[in-house]
Design a protein around this motif. Structure first.
Motif, mmCIF file in Angstrom:
data_model
loop_
_atom_site.group_PDB
_atom_site.id
_atom_site.type_symbol
_atom_site.label_atom_id
_atom_site.label_comp_id
_atom_site.label_asym_id
_atom_site.label_seq_id
_atom_site.Cartn_x
_atom_site.Cartn_y
_atom_site.Cartn_z
ATOM 1 N N VAL A 133 41.206 36.736 41.463
ATOM 2 C CA VAL A 133 41.984 36.546 39.955
ATOM 3 C C VAL A 133 42.434 35.494 39.930
ATOM 4 C CG1 VAL A 133 42.644 37.547 38.407
ATOM 5 C CG2 VAL A 133 40.668 38.995 39.911
ATOM 6 N N GLY A 147 39.900 33.986 38.028
ATOM 7 C CA GLY A 147 40.272 34.512 36.278
ATOM 8 C C GLY A 147 39.138 36.041 36.862
ATOM 9 N N LEU A 148 39.639 37.113 36.388
ATOM 10 C CA LEU A 148 38.670 38.137 36.309
ATOM 11 C C LEU A 148 37.883 37.755 36.377
ATOM 12 C CD1 LEU A 148 40.800 40.254 34.634
ATOM 13 C CD2 LEU A 148 40.175 40.797 36.704
ATOM 14 N N ASP A 149 36.648 37.356 35.458
ATOM 15 C CA ASP A 149 35.158 37.279 35.292
ATOM 16 C C ASP A 149 34.355 36.373 36.861
ATOM 17 O OD1 ASP A 149 35.467 37.921 33.112
ATOM 18 O OD2 ASP A 149 34.953 35.951 32.398
ATOM 19 N N ALA A 150 35.803 35.633 38.440
ATOM 20 C CA ALA A 150 35.127 35.657 39.181
ATOM 21 C C ALA A 150 34.905 36.642 40.064
ATOM 22 C CB ALA A 150 35.747 34.204 39.758
ATOM 23 N N SER A 181 33.415 40.140 41.719
ATOM 24 C CA SER A 181 32.967 40.594 42.542
ATOM 25 C C SER A 181 32.458 41.312 43.886
ATOM 26 C CB SER A 181 31.509 39.586 42.069
ATOM 27 O OG SER A 181 31.389 38.579 43.319
ATOM 28 N N LYS A 186 33.865 47.875 41.170
ATOM 29 C CA LYS A 186 34.795 46.940 40.665
ATOM 30 C C LYS A 186 36.007 47.801 39.473
ATOM 31 C CE LYS A 186 34.491 42.432 38.055
ATOM 32 N NZ LYS A 186 33.893 41.286 37.488
ATOM 33 N N GLU A 187 35.759 48.373 38.747
ATOM 34 C CA GLU A 187 36.831 48.870 38.103
ATOM 35 C C GLU A 187 38.156 49.380 38.142
ATOM 36 O OE1 GLU A 187 33.568 49.116 37.121
ATOM 37 O OE2 GLU A 187 33.537 47.729 35.692
ATOM 38 N N ASN A 226 45.681 35.239 34.487
ATOM 39 C CA ASN A 226 44.608 36.038 34.352
ATOM 40 C C ASN A 226 44.881 37.164 34.301
ATOM 41 O OD1 ASN A 226 44.292 33.565 34.949
ATOM 42 N ND2 ASN A 226 43.490 33.289 36.729
#
Length: 209
Positions: free
Chosen positions: A22, A26-29, A31, A53-54, A98
């Motif tokens: 992260v 970033g957070l979107d990366a 998984s 994931k959360e 991030n």
């Protein structure tokens, strides 16, 4: 086959690697597939420690907040304690920018985040602030600290003196800001923090005895 003396995975190791991902991208990366690859395991192995994931993102946030010093709260006079805590909180945010948008949403069920909220609220109420004020002050400080850590004001200006000189004469020196961004951003935070706490001190003096 000899079993390894230490497990390949632990919650701390998962959080450590997830935080690095992260921080870098970033957070979107983040998984479970990428996290498992970085850890050298299969993705299902993660579910022995985190169901979703959360939950991993929650653990990242809580590990960051857990590092914030709270020792001044309830120990030092509330104005100085509030300023010292805000600086420590901002330092944790700035080390992991991030994650700031996620942390800014509130503590949810994260233990360290709830301990932080409890410590701030408790210190203010113990110092004599009415509960309603203490709640609003805690929210105000979180807005201020999170906002200051979301990005750099000074880096928002490009190094193009002609742009400002031509169309924005009051910003004729704005192209210099990027080269001094650390000083500008830090001093702006300190100015805002001092002004905010000074205002709270005046409000505190006006509270009914």
């Amino acid at each position: 086959m000899v079993r390894p003396r230490t497990p390949l995975l632990s919650r701390d190791r998962i959080v450590e690697v997830a935080t690095a991902i992260v921080d870098a991208d970033g957070l979107d990366a983040l998984s479970t597939r990428r996290l498992a690859r970085e850890l050298g395991v299969q993705a299902p192995s993660l579910y022995n420690h985190f169901a979703t994931k959360e939950q991993i993102v929650d653990a990242i946030g809580d590990s960051i907040v857990a590092g914030v010093d709270l020792s001044m709260l309830g120990r030092d006079p509330w104005p100085e304690a509030l300023k010292a805590w805000a600086r420590a909180y901002r330092a944790a945010f700035r080390a992991h920018p991030n994650v700031v948008p996620f942390l800014a949403r509130g503590p949810a069920r994260r233990p360290a985040s709830l301990r932080l909220a409890d410590a701030v609220y408790g210190a203010l109420v113990t110092a004599g602030w009415p509960p309603g004020y203490a709640t609003r002050i805690g929210a105000t400080m979180r807005f201020f600290v999170a906002g200051s850590a979301l990005g750099s004001f000074a880096l928002g200006f490009v190094d193009d003196p002609d742009l400002y000189a031509r169309d924005y004469p009051h910003l004729r020196d704005a192209h210099r800001l990027a080269g001094q961004h650390t000083h500008v951003d830090d001093s702006a935070f300190e100015l805002g923090l001092e002004a905010l706490v000074d205002g709270l001190e005046r409000r505190f003096e006006q509270l009914p005895g």
